[in-house]
Motif scaffolding. Structure first.
Motif: not given
Length: 164
Positions: A93-96, A114-119
């Motif tokens: 997820f983070p790179r997207h 829209e993907l705002l953040a990945a934790a």
């Protein structure tokens, strides 16, 4: 000793170059007794290119020849996931961040945004308003500004490819 999925997975993990952020998404061997197809799917924290796939393929081939002999018959394919392949690991997820995802939940509902953040525990989306069909339909309530979704509540997620 026949080529097995477990053997292929181990060889693929060993063939990954150190420090490149690459990881194995999938490794499988077909059931064909004559000429099995061995397929390895790689991804990376920064993506994966054809050069990395080729290096890993050569390393796996060398090890298979050492283990099974040069006469072993198999087809090896080392590839990256396609642009429309669903994510299978939280690490993807983070790179997207910044891209639009379609996330399906276990109950079958889908949210797109829209993907705002990945934790480590989940993702944050800015959901899009649902599209209205033709005809007179009541206006849907606006979506929340952000939506936190734990990984446990994600059945599948894919990047929405847009040709705007």
């Amino acid at each position: 000793m026949p080529l097995s999925t477990e053997m292929l997975r181990q060889l693929a993990d060993e063939a990954l170059p150190a420090g490149k952020g690459l990881f194995v998404l999938d490794a499988r061997v077909s059931d064909s007794p004559v000429r099995p197809k061995a397929r390895v799917v790689l991804d990376g924290d920064e993506g994966v290119g054809i050069d990395e796939c080729a290096r890993v393929s050569r390393a796996i081939n060398r090890r298979l020849e050492e283990m099974l002999g040069e006469e072993a018959s198999y087809v090896l394919e080392v590839t990256s996931p396609g642009a429309d392949a669903p994510f299978s690991l939280p690490r993807q997820f983070p790179r997207h961040v910044g891209r639009t995802l379609a996330v399906t939940r276990p109950d079958g509902t889908t949210v797109q945004g829209e993907l705002l953040a990945a934790a480590p525990t989940g993702i944050t989306l800015a959901p899009e308003a649902p599209k209205r069909g033709k005809g007179k339909q009541p206006a849907a309530p606006p979506p929340p500004a952000t939506l936190d979704i734990p990984f446990a509540d994600i059945k599948s997620a894919v990047v929405v490819i847009s040709f705007k």
